[in-house]
Write a protein that holds these residues in place. Structure first.
Motif, PDB file in Angstrom:
ATOM      1  N   LEU A 277      33.046 -51.667  24.612  1.00  0.00           N
ATOM      2  CA  LEU A 277      33.233 -50.243  24.330  1.00  0.00           C
ATOM      3  C   LEU A 277      31.966 -49.460  24.686  1.00  0.00           C
ATOM      4  O   LEU A 277      32.049 -48.353  25.229  1.00  0.00           O
ATOM      5  CB  LEU A 277      33.612 -50.047  22.866  1.00  0.00           C
ATOM      6  CG  LEU A 277      34.045 -48.655  22.427  1.00  0.00           C
ATOM      7  CD1 LEU A 277      35.187 -48.111  23.282  1.00  0.00           C
ATOM      8  CD2 LEU A 277      34.461 -48.690  20.957  1.00  0.00           C
TER       9      LEU A 277
ATOM     10  N   ARG B 278      38.990 -45.456  19.541  1.00  0.00           N
ATOM     11  CA  ARG B 278      38.628 -46.873  19.441  1.00  0.00           C
ATOM     12  C   ARG B 278      37.301 -47.076  18.723  1.00  0.00           C
ATOM     13  O   ARG B 278      37.150 -48.012  17.944  1.00  0.00           O
ATOM     14  CB  ARG B 278      38.614 -47.521  20.819  1.00  0.00           C
ATOM     15  CG  ARG B 278      40.049 -47.623  21.372  1.00  0.00           C
ATOM     16  CD  ARG B 278      40.105 -48.318  22.709  1.00  0.00           C
ATOM     17  NE  ARG B 278      39.574 -47.409  23.719  1.00  0.00           N
ATOM     18  CZ  ARG B 278      38.888 -47.796  24.789  1.00  0.00           C
ATOM     19  NH1 ARG B 278      38.645 -49.067  25.002  1.00  0.00           N
ATOM     20  NH2 ARG B 278      38.455 -46.918  25.657  1.00  0.00           N
ATOM     21  N   SER B 279      36.337 -46.176  18.955  1.00  0.00           N
ATOM     22  CA  SER B 279      35.047 -46.302  18.263  1.00  0.00           C
ATOM     23  C   SER B 279      35.223 -46.021  16.770  1.00  0.00           C
ATOM     24  O   SER B 279      34.570 -46.646  15.932  1.00  0.00           O
ATOM     25  CB  SER B 279      33.997 -45.369  18.872  1.00  0.00           C
ATOM     26  OG  SER B 279      34.285 -44.009  18.604  1.00  0.00           O
TER      27      SER B 279
ATOM     28  N   LEU C  58      38.097 -43.208  23.782  1.00  0.00           N
ATOM     29  CA  LEU C  58      36.839 -43.798  23.340  1.00  0.00           C
ATOM     30  C   LEU C  58      36.546 -43.438  21.881  1.00  0.00           C
ATOM     31  O   LEU C  58      36.108 -44.292  21.103  1.00  0.00           O
ATOM     32  CB  LEU C  58      35.690 -43.337  24.243  1.00  0.00           C
ATOM     33  CG  LEU C  58      35.710 -43.854  25.678  1.00  0.00           C
ATOM     34  CD1 LEU C  58      34.710 -43.087  26.538  1.00  0.00           C
ATOM     35  CD2 LEU C  58      35.443 -45.350  25.720  1.00  0.00           C
TER      36      LEU C  58
ATOM     37  N   SER D 189      31.889 -46.612  27.472  1.00  0.00           N
ATOM     38  CA  SER D 189      31.390 -45.290  27.099  1.00  0.00           C
ATOM     39  C   SER D 189      30.260 -44.850  28.017  1.00  0.00           C
ATOM     40  O   SER D 189      30.203 -43.696  28.449  1.00  0.00           O
ATOM     41  CB  SER D 189      30.903 -45.297  25.645  1.00  0.00           C
ATOM     42  OG  SER D 189      31.972 -45.555  24.777  1.00  0.00           O
TER      43      SER D 189
END
Length: 144
Positions: free
Chosen positions: A17, A112-113, A109, A21
């Motif tokens: 991730l 999911r983060s 992003l 990113s």
């Protein structure tokens, strides 16, 4: 063994991730933000900072607990306030409604983060509770 495998998968997820990113922020974010009006641009900047803060906090926590798994640090040392997962006011906030006008890739992003951050927050709380129980059982003070 399953605990270490879970930890390793979570570390790989966080690193993946982070790499995704980074690619987004270096390759696309600037061009996309130039197309935004002032209000949307500010929201974009805030959410980008939230993304970076989440990933930074998660990776710091994971590296600390990697040291615990490697026997380099005790769980009590890993759960002192300075080593716990930080940034909860900023990072735990669900900003999906505010991010609806942002680019799809950034929304993904962020989502999911956020999910990863909340998972690590639960693990942080569990680790701290475990350390406190261990301290009570052993009768010793908790390191600060």
């Amino acid at each position: 063994m399953a605990n270490i495998e879970f930890f390793d998968r979570t570390m790989l997820e966080a690193m993946s991730l982070l790499a995704e990113s980074r690619r987004y922020l270096t390759d696309k974010a600037e061009a996309e933000s130039q197309k935004m009006d002032l209000e949307q641009g500010l929201a974009n900047s805030m959410e980008t900072m939230r993304l970076v803060a989440r990933l930074t906090q998660v990776l710091a926590w994971l590296l600390t607990h990697r040291a615990v798994h490697a026997g380099e640090m005790s769980i009590a040392e890993a759960t002192v306030p300075d080593r716990r997962l930080g940034g909860r006011d900023l990072c735990a906030k669900d900003s999906s409604d505010a991010a609806k006008t942002l680019p799809d890739e950034l929304q993904s992003l962020l989502s999911r983060s956020h999910s990863l951050y909340l998972r690590i927050a639960r693990l942080d709380d569990q680790a701290t509770a475990r350390a406190e129980i261990n301290t009570k059982v052993s009768g010793g003070p908790r390191p600060q």
